[in-house]
Scaffold this motif. Structure first.
Motif, short mmCIF file in Angstrom:
data_model
loop_
_atom_site.label_atom_id
_atom_site.label_comp_id
_atom_site.label_asym_id
_atom_site.label_seq_id
_atom_site.Cartn_x
_atom_site.Cartn_y
_atom_site.Cartn_z
N ASP C 44 0.86 -1.19 0.00
CA ASP C 44 0.00 0.00 0.00
C ASP C 44 0.89 1.23 0.00
O ASP C 44 1.74 1.40 0.88
CB ASP C 44 -0.88 0.01 1.26
CG ASP C 44 -1.84 1.20 1.28
OD1 ASP C 44 -2.04 1.84 0.22
OD2 ASP C 44 -2.41 1.48 2.35
N ALA C 46 0.71 4.59 0.91
CA ALA C 46 -0.27 5.33 1.70
C ALA C 46 -0.12 6.84 1.63
O ALA C 46 -0.93 7.57 2.18
CB ALA C 46 -0.18 4.87 3.16
N ASN C 47 0.93 7.31 1.00
CA ASN C 47 1.14 8.77 1.01
C ASN C 47 1.44 9.31 -0.39
O ASN C 47 2.20 10.27 -0.52
CB ASN C 47 2.25 9.14 1.99
CG ASN C 47 3.55 8.40 1.68
OD1 ASN C 47 3.81 8.07 0.53
ND2 ASN C 47 4.34 8.16 2.68
N ARG C 48 0.84 8.70 -1.38
CA ARG C 48 1.01 9.23 -2.73
C ARG C 48 0.63 10.71 -2.77
O ARG C 48 -0.26 11.15 -2.05
CB ARG C 48 0.12 8.45 -3.73
CG ARG C 48 0.41 6.96 -3.82
CD ARG C 48 1.79 6.67 -4.37
NE ARG C 48 2.00 7.20 -5.71
CZ ARG C 48 1.96 6.48 -6.83
NH1 ARG C 48 1.73 5.18 -6.77
NH2 ARG C 48 2.19 7.03 -7.99
N THR C 49 1.29 11.46 -3.60
CA THR C 49 0.99 12.88 -3.72
C THR C 49 -0.48 13.07 -4.09
O THR C 49 -1.19 13.87 -3.48
CB THR C 49 1.87 13.52 -4.80
OG1 THR C 49 3.24 13.27 -4.47
CG2 THR C 49 1.65 15.03 -4.88
N SER C 50 -0.92 12.32 -5.05
CA SER C 50 -2.28 12.51 -5.55
C SER C 50 -3.18 11.37 -5.10
O SER C 50 -2.77 10.21 -5.01
CB SER C 50 -2.26 12.59 -7.08
OG SER C 50 -3.56 12.40 -7.60
N ILE C 51 -4.43 11.70 -4.84
CA ILE C 51 -5.40 10.69 -4.40
C ILE C 51 -5.70 9.72 -5.52
O ILE C 51 -6.22 8.63 -5.30
CB ILE C 51 -6.69 11.41 -3.90
CG1 ILE C 51 -7.54 10.48 -3.03
CG2 ILE C 51 -7.48 11.96 -5.07
CD1 ILE C 51 -8.73 11.19 -2.39
N LYS C 52 -5.36 10.10 -6.74
CA LYS C 52 -5.70 9.25 -7.89
C LYS C 52 -4.65 8.20 -8.20
O LYS C 52 -4.84 7.35 -9.06
CB LYS C 52 -5.95 10.13 -9.12
CG LYS C 52 -7.31 10.81 -9.05
CD LYS C 52 -7.42 12.00 -9.95
CE LYS C 52 -8.69 12.78 -9.60
NZ LYS C 52 -8.54 14.21 -9.86
N ARG C 55 -2.35 2.56 -5.48
CA ARG C 55 -1.86 2.35 -4.13
C ARG C 55 -1.40 0.95 -3.82
O ARG C 55 -0.73 0.72 -2.81
CB ARG C 55 -2.93 2.78 -3.12
CG ARG C 55 -3.08 4.29 -3.09
CD ARG C 55 -3.98 4.75 -1.98
NE ARG C 55 -3.67 4.14 -0.71
CZ ARG C 55 -4.22 4.51 0.44
NH1 ARG C 55 -5.10 5.49 0.46
NH2 ARG C 55 -3.92 3.90 1.55
N THR C 83 0.10 2.20 10.00
CA THR C 83 -0.65 2.47 11.23
C THR C 83 -0.27 1.39 12.24
O THR C 83 0.15 0.29 11.87
CB THR C 83 -2.18 2.41 11.00
OG1 THR C 83 -2.53 1.07 10.63
CG2 THR C 83 -2.61 3.40 9.94
N PRO C 84 -0.43 1.73 13.52
CA PRO C 84 -0.12 0.73 14.55
C PRO C 84 -0.90 -0.57 14.33
O PRO C 84 -0.36 -1.66 14.53
CB PRO C 84 -0.56 1.43 15.85
CG PRO C 84 -0.47 2.90 15.55
CD PRO C 84 -0.80 3.04 14.09
N PHE C 106 8.18 9.63 6.45
CA PHE C 106 7.27 10.63 7.01
C PHE C 106 6.78 10.22 8.40
O PHE C 106 6.34 11.06 9.18
CB PHE C 106 6.03 10.83 6.11
CG PHE C 106 6.32 11.41 4.76
CD1 PHE C 106 7.37 12.29 4.56
CD2 PHE C 106 5.50 11.10 3.67
CE1 PHE C 106 7.61 12.85 3.31
CE2 PHE C 106 5.74 11.65 2.42
CZ PHE C 106 6.79 12.52 2.23
N LEU C 107 6.80 8.92 8.67
CA LEU C 107 6.20 8.40 9.91
C LEU C 107 7.24 8.06 10.96
O LEU C 107 6.91 7.47 12.00
CB LEU C 107 5.35 7.17 9.58
CG LEU C 107 4.26 7.38 8.51
CD1 LEU C 107 3.46 6.10 8.31
CD2 LEU C 107 3.33 8.53 8.90
N ARG D 109 0.58 13.95 4.11
CA ARG D 109 0.46 13.19 2.86
C ARG D 109 -0.16 11.81 3.06
O ARG D 109 -0.21 11.03 2.11
CB ARG D 109 1.85 13.06 2.20
CG ARG D 109 2.29 14.38 1.56
CD ARG D 109 3.60 14.24 0.84
NE ARG D 109 3.57 13.13 -0.09
CZ ARG D 109 4.17 13.10 -1.27
NH1 ARG D 109 4.86 14.17 -1.66
NH2 ARG D 109 4.12 12.06 -2.04
N THR D 111 -2.81 9.63 2.82
CA THR D 111 -4.09 9.70 2.13
C THR D 111 -5.26 9.20 2.98
O THR D 111 -6.31 9.85 3.06
CB THR D 111 -4.00 8.90 0.81
OG1 THR D 111 -2.87 9.39 0.08
CG2 THR D 111 -5.25 9.07 -0.02
#
Lengths: 263, 263, 263, 263
Positions: C44, C46-52, C55, C83-84, C106-107, D109, D111
């Motif tokens: 997955d 999970a942090n692609r720039t665009s929602i489109k 994933r 996520t946890p 990022f996380l 970011r 999503t």
């Protein structure tokens, strides 16, 4: 906190009548807005990206023009110097005209240049290097003062932020004001260095935004390169402010400066 | 890909016998390691943070020392220049000694300086400004070439990364090698500019790491300021490599360079 | 200093047969080059720039594929968690397969995620955030260790350098190796974040340069996203290494690592 | 250009009576200054540098306190979320209270988090990541809008500038206002991330300067973490604004905003 003052003019002297026209136009606007004004123009662009770029009329012809404009308009003038030798020559050539000598950002750590400029007794404006932390500009100020000259100001024009981009850190303004009066250069701050093919680009649309922010943060003066036709300017047209936008920008800056001064 | 070469010596000339001692010591090490060597020392530190810092013996005495060392050791020498006027004076003063003239990073865009240096016909090493994108160094190279001098190299010494810190972007090395041979300056790259009270600090512990990385990325030469006693060095001691560590570092660099050259 | 190891695979799982093909191809190359190999793929993005943007197949289908490949090839696998809640689910789903759980850059400061990952007992690879100083990664390591898990490594993938650009500071490698084994991510380090229209660009031509430099500086492993057809990759194709270039790059890295290990 | 609004409160909920005291004190000041006010407090600091730092009362107890304060004061409240699961839980727990849900900068970011927050229908405030170019925040806005929620704002809190330092690029404000209303976070912008031993430092002396500059550049609202006793604050005390300085700062900001709105 005194009155906000303005330093403005073309990046480079493109000819006497063009420079004179700009000086008179800006002088009129400054009078309408009610702020002191110093005419600015360079006689030599000594660090153009490309060897092929226009550099200006040189020291001799340049100072002749600056002196003529200063004499006729009664304006003080600002121009920049690049070698220690230039300083006394320039100072002598302009004679009894009120001259502010500017140290370019890339040269702000060249001790001999700072000393030679200081020793002319002229007011000295040192641009903060794009590579210098604001607190370190105290040393540039000290070099001028140790040379017996107390008339020194500092100028913010952006810090290196990655490649081909600058960022204005507004914290720099109060930090540097602890050492000397601070001028905000709203046009070089929007430069995108060498972003073109050997030519610096610019984002003049951000000049009003950054200038407002800087005045609100607190500065003593504002430096703006203006041009009646930026697209045809012989240097740095990409980041010049259009002459016909100057009055609106200044009115806003004066209003912000007044509000900030109240607190 | 040729042999890796070394440019090394003290930051500033601290005296003839000290400089000679270092030159001979490094010459011996370079011979043992099997790499060409050019002695490096400045006669004037023209951009010290503080006006009170030691600047060196000046051009006249400095070139006398450089020439004497070059004559006695047979080594080529490198030193830096700060004004157009210096260039011919320096070149004339060292005479028939093989001299590499270096343009300091802050001055890498001063057109007149580049031209005056180029016109001496000497080999020119241009340090990349901390505020310059690697691709833009093509213009500095062009300024030298357009002045009729093909012997120009570029030198990486770090880019501004926030305040009082530099970062070496290894991508800069292959980018600049498209224009000219590239030298990696492993000691200024670990400077922390003006991080002290008017004195630049340094992280000499990272010299071997960065130099190994740069050689692996691909360079033609390495520039290292060495000192027998960095704590007592009169300039930039904070980021100098200890002389007694030089041999180990060079052996490693030569080995890495050899491996990289194989592919 | 042990053997250099390799973590490699597609950015995202594009389908079982495609992933399997890549895993087997890289396994063969790693064997030829003589280095340990861990297959990498995300289920997955999970942090692609665009929602489109694409994933991936999600946790359930993704772990099924990862487990199948691990079982058939005998390779350990690496994938990232966001996520946890994902951590235990992922760990349970892959079962007796050797899994390295990766914390995205990022996380890297999300305490609960680090703890949840640590508590699975799996090996944890924490990517250094683009906004984190290397020395501060000690805290990420400590969060894992304080959760009772000693198998933690750190991964360098570049630091923010202005906008839409990253720089790899090679000093980060020895700094972080004081806390944990360090892996160099040679493909994300050449990303130009969001430089396109909602899609990150890349400079894959610099992968070999940066990877060589990092191995010379000193790392324990190398992370490379590879793809047989980057132009058609469903994620981060712009910075992927072409599969047919992998062997050459690895041979060079192994040779550099060997040389560095000797000193 | 409407009225400037204020989001303010403690970094983290330190207890009901403390939070209530602050909410009421700020509410009184905001009324005196004549600006709309939204109470801000976090129930969980999910990305503290150190695992040992105080994190807050958690979602259940935190939302109870937020709801109680909102009910008693009539104020809207803002708090941040860290996982997709939190979003609906939080929204349900506060019920008929007006809630603004904030996406932390590191998570801007992610999503799934943006979608889950958006799907609650609450107003969403997305902090710009320290590693994101302003223009790229259009994608975060789009992720919220594509989830059917038009109530989205963006928040500037500084960009990575070297290590352990942030810089506010005032150009970001007009750039992001093209996508959504923009809030300036004057307290996180003066953070020096992880500059202490596992604790972020700060420069609260620059809050008024940066906030004035941002308001002059043009924003819709201002976000300020305030504390009656920053030295004793359980989170981010190093960069909090002292409660007794709030009124003076707001008066100045309102005056600047008024002037700017006139042009």
């Amino acid at each position: 906190r005194g009155k906000l003052f303005l330093i403005a003019g073309p990046c480079v002297l493109e000819g006497e009548s063009h420079a004179r026209g700009l000086a008179e136009a800006v002088q009129k606007i400054a009078a309408e807005v009610g702020i002191p004004y110093c005419f600015k123009a360079s006689y030599d662009k000594a660090n153009r990206t490309s060897i092929k770029s226009f550099r200006g009329p040189g020291l001799v012809e340049g100072t002749r023009i600056l002196r003529a404009i200063a004499k006729d308009t009664g304006l003080p003038v600002l121009t920049d110097v690049h070698t220690p030798e230039d300083c006394a020559r320039l100072s002598d050539a302009v004679g009894d005209v009120e001259l502010m000598m500017q140290i370019p950002a890339f040269l702000c750590r060249q001790t001999d240049l700072l000393i030679a400029a200081a020793e002319t007794g002229r007011a000295i404006n040192v641009k903060k290097g794009q590579f210098v932390a604001p607190g370190d500009m105290r040393h540039a100020v000290q070099k001028v003062r140790d040379s017996g000259n107390e008339r020194v100001s500092l100028c913010e024009r952006g810090a290196s932020f990655g490649y081909n981009n600058l960022v204005v850190d507004m914290r720099a303004l109060p930090i540097m004001r602890e050492f000397a009066p601070v001028i905000f250069d709203g046009t070089h701050a929007v430069q995108t260095p060498s972003a073109g093919n050997g030519v610096s680009g610019g984002q003049p649309e951000f000049i009003p935004v950054l200038a407002r922010a800087a005045v609100a943060a607190g500065v003593d003066g504002v430096f703006l390169e203006v041009h009646d036709n930026p697209a045809e300017a012989k240097s740095d047209g990409a980041n010049a402010l259009r002459l016909d936008r100057l009055k609106g920008v200044l009115e806003e800056l004066v209003a912000v400066h007044e509000v900030v001064g109240r607190y």
